[in-house]
Design a protein around this motif. Structure first.
Motif, PDB file in Angstrom:
ATOM      1  N   GLU A  17      39.821  42.601  50.271  1.00 17.78           N
ATOM      2  CA  GLU A  17      38.760  41.593  50.187  1.00 17.78           C
ATOM      3  C   GLU A  17      37.379  42.250  50.229  1.00 17.78           C
ATOM      4  OE1 GLU A  17      36.871  37.957  49.859  1.00 17.78           O
ATOM      5  OE2 GLU A  17      38.978  38.437  49.532  1.00 17.78           O
ATOM      6  N   ILE A  18      37.212  43.228  51.097  1.00 16.65           N
ATOM      7  CA  ILE A  18      35.938  43.950  51.189  1.00 16.65           C
ATOM      8  C   ILE A  18      35.639  44.641  49.867  1.00 16.65           C
ATOM      9  CG2 ILE A  18      34.776  45.914  52.293  1.00 16.65           C
ATOM     10  CD1 ILE A  18      36.395  45.125  54.870  1.00 16.65           C
ATOM     11  N   LEU A  19      36.651  45.301  49.293  1.00 15.13           N
ATOM     12  CA  LEU A  19      36.480  46.004  48.021  1.00 15.13           C
ATOM     13  C   LEU A  19      36.154  45.028  46.897  1.00 15.13           C
ATOM     14  CD1 LEU A  19      36.611  48.701  46.488  1.00 15.13           C
ATOM     15  CD2 LEU A  19      39.081  48.346  46.240  1.00 15.13           C
ATOM     16  N   ALA A  20      36.846  43.899  46.844  1.00 12.12           N
ATOM     17  CA  ALA A  20      36.581  42.901  45.796  1.00 12.12           C
ATOM     18  C   ALA A  20      35.155  42.359  45.913  1.00 12.12           C
ATOM     19  CB  ALA A  20      37.594  41.761  45.897  1.00 12.12           C
ATOM     20  N   ARG A  21      34.705  42.074  47.138  1.00 18.00           N
ATOM     21  CA  ARG A  21      33.343  41.570  47.328  1.00 18.00           C
ATOM     22  C   ARG A  21      32.302  42.636  46.984  1.00 18.00           C
ATOM     23  NH1 ARG A  21      33.173  37.780  52.723  1.00 18.00           N
ATOM     24  NH2 ARG A  21      34.903  36.426  52.130  1.00 18.00           N
ATOM     25  N   ALA A  22      32.587  43.883  47.344  1.00 20.69           N
ATOM     26  CA  ALA A  22      31.654  44.971  47.028  1.00 20.69           C
ATOM     27  C   ALA A  22      31.539  45.144  45.516  1.00 20.69           C
ATOM     28  CB  ALA A  22      32.098  46.267  47.692  1.00 20.69           C
ATOM     29  N   CYS A  23      32.654  45.004  44.796  1.00 20.33           N
ATOM     30  CA  CYS A  23      32.622  45.085  43.332  1.00 20.33           C
ATOM     31  C   CYS A  23      31.731  43.986  42.768  1.00 20.33           C
ATOM     32  CB  CYS A  23      34.032  44.961  42.758  1.00 20.33           C
ATOM     33  SG  CYS A  23      35.052  46.426  42.932  1.00 20.33           S
ATOM     34  N   GLU A  24      31.896  42.781  43.288  1.00 14.58           N
ATOM     35  CA  GLU A  24      31.092  41.653  42.819  1.00 14.58           C
ATOM     36  C   GLU A  24      29.603  41.886  43.094  1.00 14.58           C
ATOM     37  OE1 GLU A  24      30.689  36.993  43.994  1.00 14.58           O
ATOM     38  OE2 GLU A  24      32.728  37.800  43.804  1.00 14.58           O
ATOM     39  N   GLU A  25      29.292  42.361  44.304  1.00 17.00           N
ATOM     40  CA  GLU A  25      27.895  42.596  44.678  1.00 17.00           C
ATOM     41  C   GLU A  25      27.247  43.684  43.827  1.00 17.00           C
ATOM     42  OE1 GLU A  25      27.847  43.514  48.845  1.00 17.00           O
ATOM     43  OE2 GLU A  25      28.509  41.502  49.409  1.00 17.00           O
ATOM     44  N   GLN A  26      28.022  44.726  43.477  1.00 18.61           N
ATOM     45  CA  GLN A  26      27.462  45.843  42.727  1.00 18.61           C
ATOM     46  C   GLN A  26      27.639  45.699  41.217  1.00 18.61           C
ATOM     47  OE1 GLN A  26      27.937  49.828  44.119  1.00 18.61           O
ATOM     48  NE2 GLN A  26      28.335  49.187  46.215  1.00 18.61           N
ATOM     49  N   GLY A  27      28.234  44.589  40.787  1.00 19.24           N
ATOM     50  CA  GLY A  27      28.409  44.361  39.359  1.00 19.24           C
ATOM     51  C   GLY A  27      29.426  45.292  38.728  1.00 19.24           C
ATOM     52  N   VAL A  28      30.463  45.641  39.494  1.00 21.59           N
ATOM     53  CA  VAL A  28      31.512  46.524  39.000  1.00 21.59           C
ATOM     54  C   VAL A  28      32.709  45.676  38.593  1.00 21.59           C
ATOM     55  CG1 VAL A  28      33.098  48.394  39.605  1.00 21.59           C
ATOM     56  CG2 VAL A  28      30.749  48.440  40.452  1.00 21.59           C
ATOM     57  N   GLU A  29      33.112  45.823  37.346  1.00 21.98           N
ATOM     58  CA  GLU A  29      34.274  45.092  36.852  1.00 21.98           C
ATOM     59  C   GLU A  29      35.532  45.691  37.473  1.00 21.98           C
ATOM     60  OE1 GLU A  29      36.549  44.677  32.600  1.00 21.98           O
ATOM     61  OE2 GLU A  29      34.355  44.766  32.578  1.00 21.98           O
ATOM     62  N   ALA A  30      36.440  44.820  37.965  1.00 21.80           N
ATOM     63  CA  ALA A  30      37.682  45.298  38.577  1.00 21.80           C
ATOM     64  C   ALA A  30      38.779  44.268  38.375  1.00 21.80           C
ATOM     65  CB  ALA A  30      37.486  45.559  40.052  1.00 21.80           C
ATOM     66  N   SER A  31      39.927  44.724  37.897  1.00 23.61           N
ATOM     67  CA  SER A  31      41.069  43.830  37.724  1.00 23.61           C
ATOM     68  C   SER A  31      41.837  43.729  39.042  1.00 23.61           C
ATOM     69  CB  SER A  31      42.003  44.356  36.636  1.00 23.61           C
ATOM     70  OG  SER A  31      42.620  45.561  37.069  1.00 23.61           O
ATOM     71  N   ASP A  32      42.646  42.667  39.170  1.00 25.02           N
ATOM     72  CA  ASP A  32      43.478  42.520  40.367  1.00 25.02           C
ATOM     73  C   ASP A  32      44.450  43.683  40.492  1.00 25.02           C
ATOM     74  OD1 ASP A  32      42.300  40.176  41.234  1.00 25.02           O
ATOM     75  OD2 ASP A  32      43.727  38.885  40.182  1.00 25.02           O
ATOM     76  N   GLU A  33      44.977  44.151  39.361  1.00 28.53           N
ATOM     77  CA  GLU A  33      45.915  45.270  39.388  1.00 28.53           C
ATOM     78  C   GLU A  33      45.247  46.542  39.925  1.00 28.53           C
ATOM     79  OE1 GLU A  33      45.344  43.481  36.454  1.00 28.53           O
ATOM     80  OE2 GLU A  33      47.056  42.153  36.803  1.00 28.53           O
ATOM     81  N   ALA A  34      44.026  46.787  39.488  1.00 30.16           N
ATOM     82  CA  ALA A  34      43.297  47.972  39.954  1.00 30.16           C
ATOM     83  C   ALA A  34      43.022  47.861  41.451  1.00 30.16           C
ATOM     84  CB  ALA A  34      41.998  48.147  39.177  1.00 30.16           C
ATOM     85  N   LEU A  35      42.596  46.681  41.902  1.00 31.02           N
ATOM     86  CA  LEU A  35      42.332  46.490  43.330  1.00 31.02           C
ATOM     87  C   LEU A  35      43.590  46.716  44.156  1.00 31.02           C
ATOM     88  CD1 LEU A  35      40.043  43.325  43.181  1.00 31.02           C
ATOM     89  CD2 LEU A  35      39.330  45.637  43.809  1.00 31.02           C
ATOM     90  N   ASP A  36      44.709  46.145  43.696  1.00 28.20           N
ATOM     91  CA  ASP A  36      45.973  46.309  44.424  1.00 28.20           C
ATOM     92  C   ASP A  36      46.392  47.771  44.494  1.00 28.20           C
ATOM     93  OD1 ASP A  36      46.113  43.580  44.843  1.00 28.20           O
ATOM     94  OD2 ASP A  36      47.442  43.224  43.125  1.00 28.20           O
ATOM     95  N   HIS A  37      46.299  48.473  43.372  1.00 28.56           N
ATOM     96  CA  HIS A  37      46.690  49.885  43.333  1.00 28.56           C
ATOM     97  C   HIS A  37      45.807  50.721  44.261  1.00 28.56           C
ATOM     98  CE1 HIS A  37      47.962  53.789  41.822  1.00 28.56           C
ATOM     99  NE2 HIS A  37      46.673  54.106  41.805  1.00 28.56           N
ATOM    100  N   ILE A  38      44.527  50.468  44.224  1.00 29.41           N
ATOM    101  CA  ILE A  38      43.590  51.255  45.027  1.00 29.41           C
ATOM    102  C   ILE A  38      43.842  51.037  46.513  1.00 29.41           C
ATOM    103  CG2 ILE A  38      41.147  51.395  45.660  1.00 29.41           C
ATOM    104  CD1 ILE A  38      40.666  50.959  42.546  1.00 29.41           C
ATOM    105  N   VAL A  39      44.092  49.796  46.907  1.00 30.40           N
ATOM    106  CA  VAL A  39      44.373  49.526  48.315  1.00 30.40           C
ATOM    107  C   VAL A  39      45.660  50.229  48.735  1.00 30.40           C
ATOM    108  CG1 VAL A  39      44.962  47.717  49.969  1.00 30.40           C
ATOM    109  CG2 VAL A  39      43.064  47.385  48.381  1.00 30.40           C
ATOM    110  N   GLU A  40      46.684  50.166  47.903  1.00 30.55           N
ATOM    111  CA  GLU A  40      47.931  50.883  48.217  1.00 30.55           C
ATOM    112  C   GLU A  40      47.664  52.376  48.352  1.00 30.55           C
ATOM    113  OE1 GLU A  40      51.445  50.079  45.886  1.00 30.55           O
ATOM    114  OE2 GLU A  40      50.839  47.978  45.696  1.00 30.55           O
ATOM    115  N   ARG A  41      46.877  52.919  47.445  1.00 26.79           N
ATOM    116  CA  ARG A  41      46.555  54.356  47.467  1.00 26.79           C
ATOM    117  C   ARG A  41      45.807  54.729  48.731  1.00 26.79           C
ATOM    118  NH1 ARG A  41      45.596  59.117  47.723  1.00 26.79           N
ATOM    119  NH2 ARG A  41      44.734  60.452  46.110  1.00 26.79           N
TER     120      ARG A  41
END
Length: 154
Positions: free
Chosen positions: A70-94
Motif C-alpha cells: 500500500e505504501i509503495l502504491a501510494r508513493a507511485c501515485e504521488e510521484q507519478g510513477v506508472e505501476a501495474s498490480d503485477e509489478a507491485l506484487d512481484h516487488i513486494v515479494e522480492r
C-alpha cells in the motif's frame, strides 16, 4: 544533547527567558512539541535519566507485506510513477523473500526516487517495471560482494 539540555527546562515549564546584550531579560511562552526520528538505538544517543524525561517514545516497526504494498502504491501515485498490480506484487515479494533486509516504510519512497531520477536521466517516463526496480534495488541495497566505493586517502 546540548540542545536538549538547553530546552529541557523550558519544555517542562512552558516558558523560557531570553537575555539581550543590553542586560534586559524577558520571559516568553515555550509551547513546543519535539519529534525526533532515528534508526539508532536511543540508548546510544542519551543516558537513562534523560530518556526518562522524554515522556513519549514510539517505536515504528517495519511494515508488513500488505502495508508495504500500500505504501509503495501510494508513493507511485504521488510521484507519478506508472505501476501495474503485477509489478507491485512481484516487488513486494522480492523485498520480503530473503528476510535479510526487512523493508522500512521509507524504502518505497527512496527506491522510487532512484527510478524517477534514472528515467529523467534516460529521458523516459518513470515506470515501475521489474527491471527498473532491480536496478534501483541493487543501488539501494548493495549485495555483500559489492562494497561501496570509497575515495582513496589523500
Amino acid at each position: 544533547e546540548d540542545l536538549l539540555n538547553r530546552w529541557m527546562g523550558p519544555l517542562e515549564r512552558g516558558w523560557d527567558t531570553l537575555s539581550f546584550q543590553t542586560g534586559e531579560k524577558i520571559s516568553i511562552p515555550f509551547d513546543v512539541h519535539l519529534l525526533f526520528a532515528t534508526n539508532l538505538k536511543v540508548e546510544l544517543l542519551l543516558d537513562q535519566p534523560f530518556l526518562h524525561r522524554i515522556l513519549y517514545q514510539v517505536e515504528m516497526p517495519n511494515p508488513r507485506q500488505e502495508e508495504f504494498r500500500e505504501i509503495l502504491a501510494r508513493a507511485c501515485e504521488e510521484q507519478g510513477v506508472e505501476a501495474s498490480d503485477e509489478a507491485l506484487d512481484h516487488i513486494v515479494e522480492r523485498m520480503y523473500q530473503d528476510g535479510a533486509h526487512m523493508p522500512r516504510a521509507s524504502y518505497a519512497r527512496d527506491l522510487l526516487n532512484i527510478i524517477v531520477e534514472s528515467a529523467r536521466y534516460d529521458e523516459t517516463d518513470p515506470i515501475l517495471t521489474l527491471e527498473a526496480f532491480e536496478r534501483a534495488y541493487r543501488l539501494f541495497i548493495p549485495s555483500p560482494e559489492h562494497k561501496p566505493c570509497r575515495p582513496a586517502p589523500s
